[in-house]
Design an enzyme around this catalytic site. Structure first.
Site, short mmCIF file in Angstrom:
data_model
loop_
_atom_site.label_atom_id
_atom_site.label_comp_id
_atom_site.label_asym_id
_atom_site.label_seq_id
_atom_site.Cartn_x
_atom_site.Cartn_y
_atom_site.Cartn_z
N GLU B 80 0.82 -1.22 0.00
CA GLU B 80 0.00 0.00 0.00
C GLU B 80 0.84 1.27 0.00
OE1 GLU B 80 -0.71 -2.67 1.71
OE2 GLU B 80 -2.78 -3.21 1.27
N HIS B 149 -12.32 -3.31 8.83
CA HIS B 149 -12.79 -3.22 7.44
C HIS B 149 -13.97 -2.26 7.28
CE1 HIS B 149 -10.15 -6.46 6.32
NE2 HIS B 149 -10.60 -6.46 5.08
#
Lengths: 342, 345
Positions: B80, B149
Site C-alpha cells: 500500500e 474493514h
C-alpha cells in the site's frame, strides 16, 4: 581503537583501469565538481554557527564522489530523486548554487521559495526532481517517475539516492519489488555510509551483503568503491544503459564515509558512537585527495591549476552567499501560495 | 464476490423516476466515470489490488482492462505505501493515476506517502510540481466488517493541507465527482460507501462534472438543518421524512466534498433554521462532526438557537457482530430524535 567499518577498496590504484576511457578535460571536470561541492560544504559549515542559515544541514563532506560520479552518467532529462542529504546530489546534477543558498537562508528566491529548506533542494530544469526528508520516502516516488517514463515511452531514466538505513524501510522493499516486476528504468543508488544518525549498521541489520537484499528481487546488484569517482561513473553508466534499453532496474551499493555528523557542522565521532580513528582511516582515502593525487601523478593537474580552480570557486561561493544574504524574505501572503494546484 | 454482497443487495432504496432521465446503478456510474476518463485522457490509468479480478472492485472496474489494456488498468502487489508513492511519483511526472482500494482501512498503511508526500509536494516544490492523483476506497459496514474493514478515515485527513476529499451520496455525484477528482491537479480522496452501491439514480450519459467544494440542498426546510455527506445523507433524508410527519421541516445539506468544506452553504442554512444536526459515517470525535460544530460556533454563533448536535459513531471501534452493531451505527430514528431535541429548545 576500533575500526568497525574499514575501507575495503583499492585506493588510488582503482583509477587506473578507468582513466583511459576519459579525456583529460573530462577528468579535470569531475575533480572540479567534487572540489566545488567540498568547498561549498565547508563554507556552509564555517558560517553555520552565525545562525543566518536557519535550516538543518546534512553535509556530504567525504561523499562527493558518489554524487559526482553518478550524475556524470546522467543527462539533463534524466531525473534524480534523493533523501535529506541533498547538497551533493543537487550540485552534481547541475542545480543552481545561488538558488540553493537562497533556500538555505529562507529567502523567497530560494530553489523552493523558502518552503523546502536544505532537505528539499530541487531544480527541475536540470532533473533534480524531488527529495524526501523521510527515509525511504523518495524511493517509491522515483519508481512512479520511472513508471511514468515507461508508460509515456520517454527515454529518460530515473536515479534514486538512498542510504544504508533505507534498506530497512518496508517501502524500499516494496519499491524494489515493483521496479523489478515492471522492469522500470530506475537505478537504486545506495550510499552505504554505515551509520544512520549515530546507529551503526550492525545494530540495525544482521550481517549481510546489502546486495543480497536487492538481488532477492531479481535485480542486478553491484558494489562500487564509493570514494572512486571513475568507478562510480562506470557502474552508473552500465546501470543507466540497462535502464534506458529496457533492461530494468539496477541496485548499486557504494560504501562511503561521512566525515561529519549526521546533521549540523563538525564531526561528532568524539561522542563515542564511532571511533575517531575510523574517520581518520577513511580520510586517508578522501575521494578528493585520492583523485587529485592520481591526476597530479598523471600530469593532468598541478599546484598552479589547483590554485586557479580554488580561486574561481572561492569567488563563486562568496558571490552566492552575498546574493543570498541580500535577497528578499517572503511576505505573509507567500505562505498561502501553492497549497493547492489550480 | 464480496462477502457482504447479500447484505448490500438486501438494502432498499427509493427508485428514481425514469422520466427524469437515464437510470443507472451507483456501481455503473463509477465504472462509467472511469471509462470516460480512460477514453478521453491518455494520462489516466487505474491501479489497485484486484481491479482486474472477477469481483472487479465491486464491479466498478469490470471490463476496463479488456477495453484499455493491462498497461492502463492493472493489478498491483500488496504494497500500500509503495504503490501510493508510485502513484504520487507517476502523478508528479505527467500521469493521472486512480489508485483504488477495497476499503479505506488499507489507506492507513499508506499515510506516509499520502499525507507526508503526495499532499506536500506542490507546496514544498514551490508550486512547480502537481500531484494529480485519485485515491478511491469504499467504506464498509456490516456483515462482520468490524474494526478493521469499516473505518471511515476522512476525519483523520481533514487536517491535512493539500488534500481534497469527496464523499458522494448519489450515482449522479459518484460519476460527476470522480470525473472532477480525476481532472483535478491535486491529490483527491474519493470515499464511497459500500451501502450506496446498489442505489439507483438518474445519471446522464457522457462527460459532466460535479464541482469539488460545493454542497447542495437535498431538501428544504425552516426548522432544523441536517448536514453530512455520503451514506449519512440517506439516513438524514429518512430522518427528515419522519420529522415532516410530525410537522418539523428539516433542511438536508449534502456537502459532497468534505475538504475543502463548503462553509457558505452550512452557514446560510444555519442562518435560516438556527439549529444544526451534523451526521457522519465516521466517529464524532475530532472529525467532520467536530469541524462543522466548530464552524457553527465560530462563524454562526449568533444564529444558533440551540446547541449543535452530533450524530456519528461513538468513541468505540466498530464491532464485527450484528448483535453489537445495532447499538453502534446511527439510524434515521436517532437523527430524528436529535433534531427533535433541539427544535424543542
Amino acid at each position: 581503537m576500533t575500526i568497525r567499518y574499514p575501507y575495503t577498496g583499492e585506493g588510488a590504484r582503482g583509477f587506473d583501469r578507468f582513466a583511459q576511457s576519459h579525456s583529460g578535460a573530462k577528468l579535470l571536470g569531475l575533480y572540479r565538481s567534487m572540489l566545488r561541492i567540498r568547498r561549498i560544504e565547508e563554507e556552509i559549515e564555517r558560517r553555520y554557527h552565525q545562525d543566518q542559515m536557519k535550516t538543518p544541514i546534512h553535509l556530504v563532506i567525504g561523499q562527493e564522489a558518489t554524487s559526482v560520479g553518478c550524475c556524470a552518467a546522467l543527462g539533463e532529462t534524466d531525473l534524480l530523486y534523493s533523501s535529506h542529504r541533498t547538497h551533493g546530489n543537487y550540485l552534481a546534477k547541475g542545480g543552481d548554487l545561488k538558488a540553493m543558498l537562497c533556500e538555505m537562508h529562507c529567502r523567497i528566491n530560494g530553489c523552493a521559495g523558502s518552503r523546502g529548506g536544505s532537505m528539499h533542494l530541487i531544480d527541475k530544469r536540470v532533473g533534480m526532481a524531488g527529495t524526501s526528508a523521510i527515509v525511504g520516502g523518495a524511493v517509491p516516488i522515483a519508481a512512479g517517475a520511472a513508471l511514468a517514463a515507461q508508460m509515456k515511452g520517454e527515454d529518460h531514466v530515473v536515479v534514486v539516492f538512498l542510504g544504508d538505513s533505507t534498506t530497512e524501510e518496508g517501502v524500499a522493499s516494496e519499491s524494489l519489488n515493483f521496479a523489478a516486476l515492471k522492469q522500470l528504468p530506475l537505478v537504486f543508488f545506495c550510499e552505504n555510509n554505515f551509520y544512520s544518525v549515530q546507529s551503526p549498521l550492525a545494530t540495525r541489520q544482521p550481517a549481510r551483503d546489502l546486495r543480497t537484499w536487492a538481488a532477492s528481487y531479481a535485480i542486478p546488484a553491484v558494489r562500487v568503491d564509493g570514494v572512486n569517482v571513475l568507478a562510480v561513473l562506470e557502474e552508473t553508466q552500465t546501470a543507466v544503459a540497462r535502464a534506458r534499453s529496457g533492461g530494468g532496474p539496477t541496485f548499486i551499493e557504494a560504501p562511503v564515509y561521512r566525515f561529519r555528523a549526521h546533521g549540523g557542522a563538525g564531526d561528532d565521532s568524539r561522542t563515542g558512537y564511532r571511533d575517531v580513528a575510523e574517520r581518520e582511516a577513511w580520510e586517508r582515502v578522501d575521494p578528493l585527495t585520492l583523485f587529485s593525487g592520481f591526476l597530479m601523478a598523471g600530469g593532468m593537474l598541478d599546484e598552479r591549476a589547483t590554485a586557479v580552480m580554488e580561486e574561481a570557486l572561492a569567488a563563486e561561493i562568496a558571490d552566492a552567499f552575498e546574493l543570498a544574504l541580500a535577497s528578499p524574505i517572503p511576505v505573509e501572503a507567500d505562505l498561502y501560495r501553492h497549497v493547492y494546484a489550480d | 464476490m464480496p462477502w457482504d454482497e447479500a447484505l448490500v443487495n438486501s438494502l432498499v432504496y427509493d427508485k428514481p423516476d425514469p422520466g427524469e432521465g437515464r437510470v443507472s446503478t451507483y456501481v455503473s456510474a463509477v465504472r462509467e466515470a472511469l471509462t470516460l476518463a480512460l477514453e478521453h485522457d491518455p494520462r489516466v490509468f487505474v491501479l489497485g489490488q484486484g481491479v482486474d479480478d472477477p469481483s472487479a472492485m465491486f464491479g466498478t472496474t469490470r471490463g476496463l482492462q479488456q477495453q484499455f489494456g493491462s498497461q492502463r488498468v492493472f493489478d498491483i502487489p500488496l504494497s500500500e505505501e509503495g504503490m501510493m508513492g508510485v502513484s504520487a511519483g507517476a502523478a508528479m511526472n505527467g500521469m493521472r493515476p486512480v489508485y483504488m482500494h477495497n476499503r479505506p482501512d488499507f489507506i492507513l498503511l499508506a499515510f506516509n506517502q499520502l499525507v507526508t508526500h503526495a499532499a506536500k509536494f506542490h507546496f514544498m516544490d514551490n508550486g512547480t510540481t502537481d500531484v494529480p492523483m485519485v485515491v478511491w476506497a469504499a467504506i464498509g459496514r456490516g456483515w462482520g466488517s468490524g474494526a478493521q474493514h469499516s473505518q471511515a478515515i476522512h476525519g483523520m485527513l481533514l487536517g491535512v493541507p493539500g488534500l481534497k476529499i469527496v464523499m458522494p451520496s448519489t450515482p449522479y455525484d459518484a460519476k460527476g465527482l470522480l470525473l472532477s477528482a480525476i481532472i483535478d491537479n491535486n491529490p483527491v480522496c474519493v470515499f464511497e460507501h459500500r451501502w450506496l452501491m446498489k442505489k439507483d439514480g438518474v445519471v446522464p450519459e457522457g462527460l459532466y462534472r460535479v464541482p469539488i467544494g460545493k454542497g447542495v440542498y437535498r431538501r428544504r426546510g425552516k426548522d432544523v438543518t441536517i448536514v453530512g455527506a455520503s451514506h449519512a445523507i440517506e439516513l438524514g433524508a429518512q430522518a427528515a421524512s419522519l420529522l415532516a410527519s410530525e410537522g418539523i421541516e428539516a433542511e438536508v445539506i449534502d456537502l459532497r466534498t468534505v475538504k475543502p468544506l463548503d462553509e457558505a452553504i452550512v452557514l446560510e442554512s444555519l442562518k435560516k433554521t438556527g439549529r444544526l444536526v451534523v451526521v457522519d459515517t465516521a466517529w464524532m470525535k475530532g472529525g467532520l462532526c467536530a469541524e462543522i460544530g466548530c464552524l457553527a460556533a465560530e462563524k454562526g454563533f449568533a444564529d444558533l438557537k440551540a446547541p449543535v448536535c452530533r450524530v456519528g459513531l461513538p468513541d468505540v471501534p466498530t464491532p464485527a457482530g450484528y448483535t453489537l452493531e445495532q447499538f453502534y451505527y446511527p439510524d434515521a430514528a436517532r437523527i430524528a430524535a436529535a433534531a427533535r431535541g433541539i427544535v424543542r429548545v
